[in-house]
Structure formats: C-alpha cells, structure tokens
Design a protein around this motif. Structure first.
Motif, PDB file in Angstrom:
ATOM      1  N   UNK A 243      26.189  58.754  55.796  1.00 54.18           N
ATOM      2  CA  UNK A 243      27.780  58.895  55.173  1.00 54.18           C
ATOM      3  C   UNK A 243      27.795  57.218  54.161  1.00 54.18           C
ATOM      4  N   UNK A 246      28.945  57.863  50.812  1.00 55.76           N
ATOM      5  CA  UNK A 246      29.891  58.500  50.040  1.00 55.76           C
ATOM      6  C   UNK A 246      30.954  57.467  50.454  1.00 55.76           C
ATOM      7  N   UNK A 247      30.679  56.167  50.626  1.00 54.22           N
ATOM      8  CA  UNK A 247      30.740  55.124  50.198  1.00 54.22           C
ATOM      9  C   UNK A 247      31.049  54.473  49.185  1.00 54.22           C
ATOM     10  N   UNK A 249      29.824  56.242  46.261  1.00 51.31           N
ATOM     11  CA  UNK A 249      30.440  57.138  45.492  1.00 51.31           C
ATOM     12  C   UNK A 249      31.473  57.194  44.863  1.00 51.31           C
ATOM     13  N   UNK A 250      32.716  57.092  46.444  1.00 54.26           N
ATOM     14  CA  UNK A 250      33.998  56.399  46.099  1.00 54.26           C
ATOM     15  C   UNK A 250      33.801  55.468  45.483  1.00 54.26           C
ATOM     16  N   UNK A 253      34.549  56.397  41.244  1.00 49.08           N
ATOM     17  CA  UNK A 253      34.753  57.357  40.582  1.00 49.08           C
ATOM     18  C   UNK A 253      34.782  57.983  39.511  1.00 49.08           C
ATOM     19  N   UNK A 324      34.947  52.500  52.295  1.00 53.85           N
ATOM     20  CA  UNK A 324      35.298  52.227  51.233  1.00 53.85           C
ATOM     21  C   UNK A 324      34.816  50.208  50.550  1.00 53.85           C
ATOM     22  N   UNK A 325      35.831  50.364  51.511  1.00 54.25           N
ATOM     23  CA  UNK A 325      36.288  48.244  51.693  1.00 54.25           C
ATOM     24  C   UNK A 325      34.781  47.523  51.030  1.00 54.25           C
ATOM     25  N   UNK A 336      41.961  45.479  46.287  1.00 55.10           N
ATOM     26  CA  UNK A 336      43.220  45.534  45.909  1.00 55.10           C
ATOM     27  C   UNK A 336      44.088  46.461  46.996  1.00 55.10           C
ATOM     28  N   UNK A 337      44.766  45.368  47.671  1.00 55.47           N
ATOM     29  CA  UNK A 337      45.164  45.838  49.266  1.00 55.47           C
ATOM     30  C   UNK A 337      46.796  45.825  48.393  1.00 55.47           C
ATOM     31  N   UNK A 338      47.280  46.920  48.839  1.00 54.05           N
ATOM     32  CA  UNK A 338      48.833  47.206  49.953  1.00 54.05           C
ATOM     33  C   UNK A 338      49.449  45.754  49.841  1.00 54.05           C
TER      34      UNK A 338
END
Lengths: 537, 196
Positions: A243, A246-247, A249-250, A253, A324-325, A336-338
């Motif tokens: 898996x 996937x992280x 490739x994220x 994007x 992903x982070x 980039x954090x919210x």
C-alpha cells in the motif's frame, strides 16, 4: 465487466470465490473479519456450496484449510496478524508438507494498533516459513491476488501468504470481477507420505523447500505484481511495498514521478530488479508498511555503496502506519496543514456500550474485591478489555487470547490471593479451555469469570461457538458442580452477584462463575431486523 | 472533479450510512471512489471517521493528506474539530449541532460553536430536531447529507438515486421519507447561504 464496490477484505473474499475456492476457514479478528463475513453473505458462495463456518481459533482454521488442500481442493484461511501466532505451528509446517489443492493464508496486519496489542509484520512469517508472499497495493490487486493465488500455490507446491494491512482491509473501491473458475474435484495427493512429517520424511520435504527457493524467486522476478518504472532523476530511487505505493503516487498526483520506482507486491524480493535500482541510483528510499523488512535486508551490516534510507534512519517513522503525509516528508515535499485541533478537544476513547452486561460484571467484581485491594484481576481480549478504563479500572492484564486463566494460575502459584481471571465466551473456547484444564488438574485456587454475551462482540457480533455449551464444557473439564455458579449481570441482581463472587473468592480451588446476558448490540440488531427502519445505524 | 470528504462522528452514530449514500451517488456519476472506514474497537462509542475520496481521475491513496479535504461532514460538533488539520483553505465544515456526550471531560458547547464559526466556510444545523419535525428521527444523517450535498459536485438526482438504492429493500415509505430528509437538509443549507 462487472464493477463492484468492495473493501479490500471483501475483494479477497470475492477473488477467492471466483478463483475456485471450496472452503474458507477463519476466526474473527480486526482487520480480517470481513473476508469471511463477505463469503458467508455471498449468494454465489451459497450456490457453489463453499464451506464457510467460523472456526474455534486460527490454529483449527489453518489445519482445516490444510486438510482441504490435502483432499485436492482449494482453501483459504484468514486471520489477523496476532492470529497467525496462534496458527504458527500448522502454518510453519504447512510449508514443509506443501499443498495438494491451492492454499492461501491471509493475514491482516494492524500497524498503529487501531484494534490490536501489537503491530507485528506478517511478512516475517512468510519469510520464516520460506513461502511466497503477496502484498496488494489496492483493492483490485487484492482481488487479483486471491483470484490467481490458488494456481500460484499449486504451481509452486506450497501455501501462499497474502498480507494486507488495516487501511486496505477497510477501504472500499471499485473492483472488476473475472470469470468464475470451477472448483477442483476431490483427489488424494500423489504421494501419500507427503503430509507425514516424521523426521525422515520431514527432512526430505524441508530439503525440497530449500531447493525450491530459487524457483520462488524467479517467479517473483517475473510477477506482474512487481514492476520497475524508469525515472530520469537517479539521485534517488524508491522501493514502495504494498500500500506504500499508493501513498507514494498520491504525492505525484498531477505529474509523473521523476525518480525510478520499484513497486514490490510479490516476495521473495525480486533480486535482479532491486539490484538494477540499487546500482543505478545514488540513494534508495524504502517505503514499507510495518517493519523495515526490505530495508534491513538491503542495509546489511556494512553500509557501503548506495545509501539506503527508510524507517531505520528516520526518513520515515520507525513505528505506526504510513500515510501520504509521512511519505511526502520523506520525499522532501512540503506538507500543508489545515488549522490546528483546538487544545480543549479531548480524546474520545471507546467504551462499553450503555446497558452492557460486562459493566455489571465489573461493578460486582470491584465491590467483591474491595477488601483485598487492587491488582488481582487478569483479563483477556474482547470488549471487556475496556474494563481497564475508567470508571471501572477493573482489570490488570490483557496479553493474548486465553492468557487470563493461565496468568492467574502462575500468579497464584507465586502466592497471589485471590487470583481472578475474566474472559469472554468466545475467547474461552478459542484458547481458554486448555488453561482451565491446567487449573483443574493442579487444583489452582483461581476464580474464573466467563462473561458470556452469546457472541463474538468486539469484531461485530459473529457467532460464538461457546453459546449454550459453557456449562457442559466446564463440568466436562472437571470443574466441581458446587463451584460452577451462574448469574445474570443486571443492575437489579447486583447484591446477589456480589455475594456469589465473594463466596467463590474464598474457595481455595477452581471456581467458575458464568455471567450470562446477551450483548446489547446483537439484541438491538435482532430487534431492528424485525421491523422496517429508516437508517442503518 | 475532485472531492475529498472527511465524515466524522462517534461510533454507532451511523456515518457509514452517509458514506454509502454518497458512494452510491458517485457511482451514478461514474466517478472513481475510495472510502476508508474504521472498524473494530473504536466503533464502541469512540471517535470515528471515514475518508471518502471522489474524483474523475484514478485515486492513489485511500487516506486524504493534510490540508486537502474539501469537506468535513460531522454528525457531532466536537468531532468536526478533530479533523481541522485535514481541511483545505477553501474547504467547508458542515456539522450537526447536537453534542453526543459520553465522556466526562466534554468541553463547553459554546466554546465548540465559537471554534466552528471561526471557519470562514461553515454550516451548522440541528439535524436531530429537523428529523424529529419530519417525523423520522432516524433520518438525521440524511438531513446532514442533504446540507452537505451543496458542496459535493454531484447532481441532486444522483443523491436521490443513491438513497433509492440504499434504502430500497426497506420499502418505498423509507425511501420517500429519506428523500424528503435529503431535500430538507439541502434547502436549509441554501437558505443559510442566503442569510450569510
């Protein structure tokens, strides 16, 4: 082609149904439970008369699956990672016996311990047993691996381990179904000695397993699940397992990754592909969910040549699951954090449900134990483990399935009095019965409370093999009739229940208290299914 | 089109029903979808979330990265705050106002509301009361979905079809009341936009 929305677990179930499976064996355990549940609820599986009943534990499940393989048919056994510890004996030996019908062992790991005692990495078991491992990166691959896995197992003559992790188990996505294969006919193995692991035979079989390793590697080398993608920037090469791909490739994007990437989803590690990457890049970053298995193998003791980065040098965190982070940070990308979570937001841990019978058991037990002081209660794996949290603070251990009873024996041998064990019904029949036999044989002064809610509750209310059998089991194991007490854990019975527990705490022999009341969740579910409702809560 | 949604609430509140309804609507729209759920221990009254990702392009990760969620849809007000690090600068926070108090240190609800309102794009609704008024207390989650549907780029008809599929086996009555709930939530959201 038919497109289904499936959890990773469900994709494995469907892939196995379509792959010609004749039987699936399992004991519930998060995050693996939904594989068996899916097959149990599948109309197709019913039409094909696929065997699909829960087993008492992972060891019995593994052995039944091996038995079906012996008889020439395709079988699958599913468990959570710690379940593979329970099944380790037949699992390790199944690599030596080999298979007749294809055999898939699915182990679902739980990195970050969302619902587990540890985050062990099942790939080590696959390597330990010296068998091929498949590690899907997405739901479609999970389906494809189960679908083609039986043939791989038959071709190589050994079981194949499928390793998934929580995020894939419990994430849903579109899956394309293949044409269904027919099941195999009943047939005996060509060599009727194949499964007899007497030393003389076992040595031959083991030599055969060792000799087969280059063949396993050659198959992995050409596997469509392993792919080396070229990249222009050779400063860094990336190996992404399962898996983690996937992280990775994220993080690319909207553009093509500039680095060469090797995706590994089929082990043993494809040596040639790894060497190609290793010798053409200045540094190699390894992304793998769980333990740094690939990283340790490549790093070795002498760190010369290509620099290896990953979970060991801190490029990625050593513990917990990837996301992903973390992967973005390891690639030097900015995250980039919210906005921040306000400080006043407290954690909201899980808790026993309102009206749960375990709560009444703990309230009565706490009162009965008051005069003896804290630290006398061994417990086990299940909803009742939540008795460790406030307001109960009622238990002092949770180690593995069945350990409550046997730890209570050891502690009382050391002089602890009273020594109490609290276990659930399903956990008791999984691995508690043998411990109770030890206690009966030794006349250990322990008080065992079986908190029986007629279900395997924590994993969502699966059928419990213990239901309506506990009294007979305990008596059959030799528990004295006068010290097998039955109570109903309800608030209104509190005083009576405290009295019963107090009496048995005083007895210096084996006492079993059966606290029996149906799980409130399964009760609600039954009621809901009786009348139409407006929401699936 | 890309829409990353975090659904949040407390185990047992039924966020997976909302996820399933959006999922069905997305399929009607021929979108790619990934939906990570929480199963197991946390379902027993703990904080739960689901990452739902919709896109017209293939989706890689099952998990939404920090700062990229277009929408937080929460069926419990305090839980909406737990996922703020994931919300994008222009993202919307849509939450039910009714607190679910099963912990001793639940903070002051006024403080929670104040914090929610600090987000430039927020929508607060009392879905439980609205569902009660509708005579279908269990449809609160679909009312929430209706309000949030304003910020998901899928035509409302496809949400209706999704609900039809999701509740079809429970009978026409159930489908009807939930479609009503969907519109009630959506209309409330629209009027709130006008007054802002």
């Amino acid at each position: 082609m038919q497109r289904l929305m499936l959890l990773g677990d469900e994709a494995i179930g469907q892939g196995a149904i379509d792959g010609g499976m004749s039987g699936i064996y399992a004991y519930p355990g998060t995050p693996s439970t939904e594989i068996m549940e899916y097959v149990q609820n599948s109309k197709e599986a019913a039409e094909k008369e696929i065997q699909r009943e829960w087993s008492a534990n992972e060891k019995t499940a593994m052995e039944a699956a091996l038995g079906m393989s012996y008889a020439g048919k395709r079988s699958m056994v599913c468990m959570k990672h710690v379940g593979l510890n329970v099944a380790a004996d037949p699992f390790m030996n199944s690599a030596i016996t080999g298979v007749h019908g294809g055999l898939l062992v699915v182990s679902a790991d739980d990195p970050s311990m969302h619902s587990s005692q540890n985050e062990q990495d099942s790939r080590f078991y696959g390597k330990f047993a010296m068998i091929p491992i498949l590690e899907p990166s997405n739901q479609q691959e999970a389906y494809n691996m189960a679908y083609t896995g039986f043939e791989l197992s038959e071709k190589l003559g050994v079981p194949v381990l499928i390793r998934i992790t929580t995020r894939l188990s419990h994430s849903r996505s579109g899956v394309e179904k293949q044409q269904s294969k027919t099941q195999r006919e009943l047939s005996l193995p060509e060599d009727l000695k194949q499964f007899i692991l007497l030393p003389a035979n076992a040595r031959k079989r083991y030599a055969n397993l060792v000799k087969s390793q280059p063949a396993f590697e050659a198959v992995a080398e050409d596997s469509k699940f392993n792919e080396l993608y070229p990249g222009k920037n050779r400063k860094l090469g990336i190996i992404a397992c399962g898996i983690a791909y996937n992280y990775l490739m994220e993080n690319f994007r909207d553009q093509k990754p500039e680095y060469p990437i090797l995706k590994i989803s089929h082990y043993p590690i494809p040596r040639k592909k790894v060497e190609k990457l290793l010798f053409s890049c200045k540094e190699v970053l390894i992304m793998e969910e769980g333990y740094p298995l690939v990283e340790e193998m490549l790093k070795g003791f002498q760190e010369k040549g290509t620099k290896i980065k990953g979970r060991l040098d801190g490029s990625l965190p050593r513990v917990g699951e990837l996301d992903p982070n973390h992967v973005a940070k390891s690639l030097g990308k900015k995250v980039h954090y919210g906005s921040k979570i306000p400080d006043f937001v407290p954690d909201r841990p899980p808790a026993l449900c309102k009206g749960c019978g375990h709560a009444d058991v703990f309230n009565a037990l706490n009162e009965a134990l008051e005069k003896y002081g804290k630290g006398k209660v061994f417990s086990d794996i299940g909803c009742y483990t939540l008795g460790a949290l406030p307001p109960y603070n009622a238990i002092n251990s949770c180690v593995d399935m069945g350990a409550s009873i046997t730890m209570a024996i050891g502690a009382t041998d050391a002089g602890l009095k009273p020594s109490v064990a609290v276990i659930g019904d399903s956990t008791f029949t999984h691995s508690g019965m043998t411990g109770l036999l030890d206690a009966v044989y030794k006349k250990s002064p322990i008080t065992l409370i079986i908190s029986d809610n007629y279900t395997t509750a924590m994993t969502g209310g699966q059928f419990s093999l213990a239901t309506n059998r506990l009294e007979q089991i305990c008596l059959g194991l030799g528990v004295e009739k006068e010290h097998l007490r039955i109570l109903v854990p309800l608030k209104k019975n509190h005083d009576d229940n405290v009295k019963i527990i107090k009496e048995e705490l005083k007895y210096s022999g084996v006492s079993v208290i059966l606290a029996q009341r149906e799980c409130v969740q399964t009760l609600l579910k039954k009621k809901r299914n009786q009348k139409p409702v407006t929401s699936n809560q | 089109m890309k829409c990353d949604i975090i659904l949040s609430g407390v185990g047992g509140q039924g966020i997976l029903t909302i996820a399933a309804a959006i999922g069905m609507a997305a399929l009607e729209n021929d979108l790619y979808l990934k939906q990570a759920e929480v199963h197991g221990m946390s379902q027993r009254g703990g904080a739960v979330q689901s990452n739902l990702r919709l896109s017209d392009k293939e989706i890689a990760s099952d998990l939404i990265p920090y700062g990229q969620a277009d929408l937080i849809l929460s069926v419990e007000p305090m839980e909406s705050l737990r996922y703020l690090p994931y919300l994008s600068d222009n993202g919307w926070l849509v939450t039910n106002s009714k607190p679910f108090i099963n912990i001793p240190d639940y903070p002051d609800i006024e403080k929670i509301m104040e914090e929610i309102k600090k987000n430039p794009n927020h929508l607060i609704l009392d879905a439980d009361k609205m569902a009660m008024d509708l005579g279908s207390p269990r449809s609160a989650n679909i009312i929430m979905l209706g309000a949030a549907s304003l910020y998901i780029d899928i035509p409302i008809e496809n949400f209706e079809k999704g609900i039809q599929k999701l509740f079809g086996r429970k009978g026409e009555e159930v489908v009807k009341v939930n479609i009503e709930a969907l519109h009630k939530g959506r209309d409330y959201g629209k009027s709130a936009q006008l007054t802002n």
